[in-house]
Design a protein around this motif. Structure first.
Motif, PDB file in Angstrom:
ATOM      1  N   VAL A  96       5.929  -2.613   9.449  1.00 31.36           N
ATOM      2  CA  VAL A  96       3.952  -2.977   8.977  1.00 31.36           C
ATOM      3  C   VAL A  96       3.776  -1.490   8.754  1.00 31.36           C
ATOM      4  N   VAL A  97       3.403  -1.604   6.897  1.00 37.94           N
ATOM      5  CA  VAL A  97       2.552   0.244   7.034  1.00 37.94           C
ATOM      6  C   VAL A  97       0.985  -0.228   6.477  1.00 37.94           C
ATOM      7  N   TYR A  98       0.486  -0.101   7.466  1.00 38.57           N
ATOM      8  CA  TYR A  98      -1.436  -0.400   7.533  1.00 38.57           C
ATOM      9  C   TYR A  98      -2.097   1.008   6.407  1.00 38.57           C
ATOM     10  N   PRO A  99      -2.703   1.586   5.510  1.00 42.80           N
ATOM     11  CA  PRO A  99      -4.250   0.502   5.816  1.00 42.80           C
ATOM     12  C   PRO A  99      -4.073  -1.298   5.069  1.00 42.80           C
ATOM     13  N   GLN A 100      -2.706  -1.443   4.199  1.00 42.00           N
ATOM     14  CA  GLN A 100      -2.448  -2.183   2.761  1.00 42.00           C
ATOM     15  C   GLN A 100      -2.072  -3.041   3.266  1.00 42.00           C
ATOM     16  N   GLY A 101      -1.403  -3.176   4.925  1.00 44.45           N
ATOM     17  CA  GLY A 101      -0.847  -4.696   5.833  1.00 44.45           C
ATOM     18  C   GLY A 101       0.598  -4.835   4.422  1.00 44.45           C
ATOM     19  N   VAL A 102       1.097  -3.785   3.720  1.00 48.49           N
ATOM     20  CA  VAL A 102       1.952  -4.195   3.605  1.00 48.49           C
ATOM     21  C   VAL A 102       3.656  -4.623   4.557  1.00 48.49           C
ATOM     22  N   TRP A 103       4.001  -5.580   4.476  1.00 51.33           N
ATOM     23  CA  TRP A 103       4.673  -5.849   4.986  1.00 51.33           C
ATOM     24  C   TRP A 103       6.889  -6.281   4.855  1.00 51.33           C
ATOM     25  N   TYR A 104       7.985  -5.033   5.676  1.00 51.97           N
ATOM     26  CA  TYR A 104       8.598  -5.522   4.946  1.00 51.97           C
ATOM     27  C   TYR A 104       9.374  -5.803   5.842  1.00 51.97           C
ATOM     28  N   GLY A 105      10.334  -6.376   5.626  1.00 57.20           N
ATOM     29  CA  GLY A 105      11.562  -7.212   6.482  1.00 57.20           C
ATOM     30  C   GLY A 105      13.070  -6.711   6.079  1.00 57.20           C
ATOM     31  N   ALA A 106      13.891  -6.929   7.202  1.00 57.88           N
ATOM     32  CA  ALA A 106      15.443  -6.397   7.368  1.00 57.88           C
ATOM     33  C   ALA A 106      15.604  -5.009   6.586  1.00 57.88           C
ATOM     34  N   VAL A 107      14.775  -4.271   7.331  1.00 60.19           N
ATOM     35  CA  VAL A 107      14.354  -2.744   7.336  1.00 60.19           C
ATOM     36  C   VAL A 107      15.663  -2.213   7.595  1.00 60.19           C
ATOM     37  N   SER A 108      16.818  -1.223   7.362  1.00 58.88           N
ATOM     38  CA  SER A 108      17.463  -0.846   7.769  1.00 58.88           C
ATOM     39  C   SER A 108      17.179   0.599   7.689  1.00 58.88           C
ATOM     40  N   GLU A 109      17.833   1.437   8.810  1.00 56.61           N
ATOM     41  CA  GLU A 109      17.796   3.275   8.921  1.00 56.61           C
ATOM     42  C   GLU A 109      18.510   3.624   7.871  1.00 56.61           C
ATOM     43  N   ASP A 149      16.327   2.400   4.475  1.00 60.02           N
ATOM     44  CA  ASP A 149      15.513   2.071   3.715  1.00 60.02           C
ATOM     45  C   ASP A 149      14.296   3.330   4.320  1.00 60.02           C
ATOM     46  N   VAL A 150      14.749   3.407   5.395  1.00 63.36           N
ATOM     47  CA  VAL A 150      13.249   4.492   5.523  1.00 63.36           C
ATOM     48  C   VAL A 150      13.331   5.563   4.454  1.00 63.36           C
ATOM     49  N   GLU A 151      13.744   6.610   4.450  1.00 62.29           N
ATOM     50  CA  GLU A 151      13.191   7.133   3.287  1.00 62.29           C
ATOM     51  C   GLU A 151      12.819   6.875   1.758  1.00 62.29           C
ATOM     52  N   GLU A 152      13.317   5.897   1.639  1.00 61.30           N
ATOM     53  CA  GLU A 152      13.058   5.063   0.573  1.00 61.30           C
ATOM     54  C   GLU A 152      11.611   4.500   0.687  1.00 61.30           C
ATOM     55  N   ILE A 153      11.371   3.174   1.677  1.00 62.45           N
ATOM     56  CA  ILE A 153       9.956   3.584   2.371  1.00 62.45           C
ATOM     57  C   ILE A 153       9.006   4.951   1.998  1.00 62.45           C
ATOM     58  N   ILE A 154       9.671   5.659   2.954  1.00 62.23           N
ATOM     59  CA  ILE A 154       8.753   7.200   3.097  1.00 62.23           C
ATOM     60  C   ILE A 154       8.112   7.854   1.925  1.00 62.23           C
ATOM     61  N   GLU A 155       9.555   7.959   1.280  1.00 58.67           N
ATOM     62  CA  GLU A 155      10.121   8.687  -1.169  1.00 58.67           C
ATOM     63  C   GLU A 155       8.309   7.926  -1.625  1.00 58.67           C
ATOM     64  N   SER A 156       8.582   6.610  -1.716  1.00 57.59           N
ATOM     65  CA  SER A 156       7.920   6.243  -2.529  1.00 57.59           C
ATOM     66  C   SER A 156       6.802   5.340  -1.831  1.00 57.59           C
ATOM     67  N   HIS A 157       6.315   4.652  -0.895  1.00 62.31           N
ATOM     68  CA  HIS A 157       4.827   3.762  -0.313  1.00 62.31           C
ATOM     69  C   HIS A 157       4.874   5.083   0.149  1.00 62.31           C
ATOM     70  N   ILE A 158       5.018   5.728   1.011  1.00 67.49           N
ATOM     71  CA  ILE A 158       4.130   6.968   1.417  1.00 67.49           C
ATOM     72  C   ILE A 158       4.102   8.019   0.944  1.00 67.49           C
ATOM     73  N   GLU A 159       4.141   8.919   0.230  1.00 66.32           N
ATOM     74  CA  GLU A 159       4.515   9.695  -0.771  1.00 66.32           C
ATOM     75  C   GLU A 159       3.914   9.202  -2.155  1.00 66.32           C
ATOM     76  N   ASN A 160       3.874   8.691  -3.009  1.00 64.43           N
ATOM     77  CA  ASN A 160       3.904   8.058  -4.280  1.00 64.43           C
ATOM     78  C   ASN A 160       3.257   6.334  -3.939  1.00 64.43           C
ATOM     79  N   LYS A 192       9.873  -2.971  -3.612  1.00 67.26           N
ATOM     80  CA  LYS A 192       9.153  -4.287  -4.035  1.00 67.26           C
ATOM     81  C   LYS A 192      10.799  -5.228  -3.150  1.00 67.26           C
ATOM     82  N   ARG A 193      12.007  -5.304  -3.098  1.00 68.94           N
ATOM     83  CA  ARG A 193      12.741  -5.252  -2.206  1.00 68.94           C
ATOM     84  C   ARG A 193      12.844  -5.493  -0.907  1.00 68.94           C
TER      85      ARG A 193
END
Length: 102
Positions: free
Chosen positions: A67-80, A82-93, A98-99
């Motif tokens: 779960v990423v706050y402050p937006q309250g975005v919930w991700y499921g079935a996350v694997s190792e 997926d971490v780089e994509e979450i950091i790059e796409s969500h956190i940095e950009n 969505k997937r």
């Protein structure tokens, strides 16, 4: 400590007594948490992003849960992987991965 721009919570199935057992734990959530910590350090995001392991969110069938706050975005079935994509796409950009959305 300054208030972070993002706070990432990873279910590691941590119980009140400190034991880690449960669905997300058996699916590698401790390694996912470690990977988030490594990515945050490697990208020099320590002042902007905080990572916290949590107990059960109650939706184990969708785990491991992130779960990423402050937006309250919930991700499921996350694997190792997926971490780089979450950091790059969500956190940095600022773009939600969505997937992985629950």
């Amino acid at each position: 400590m300054l208030k972070p721009k993002y706070h990432i919570f990873v279910c590691t199935s941590c119980r009140i007594n400190g034991q880690q057992k449960g669905y997300c734990h058996t699916k590698g959530s401790v390694d996912i948490t470690t990977k988030f910590m490594e990515e945050i350090e490697d990208r020099d995001l320590g002042g902007e992003v905080m990572i916290t392991n949590t107990g059960c969110f109650g939706i184990c069938n969708d785990g491991p849960i992130v779960v990423v706050y402050p937006q309250g975005v919930w991700y499921g079935a996350v694997s190792e992987d997926d971490v780089e994509e979450i950091i790059e796409s969500h956190i940095e950009n600022g773009k939600i991965v969505k997937r992985l959305l629950i």
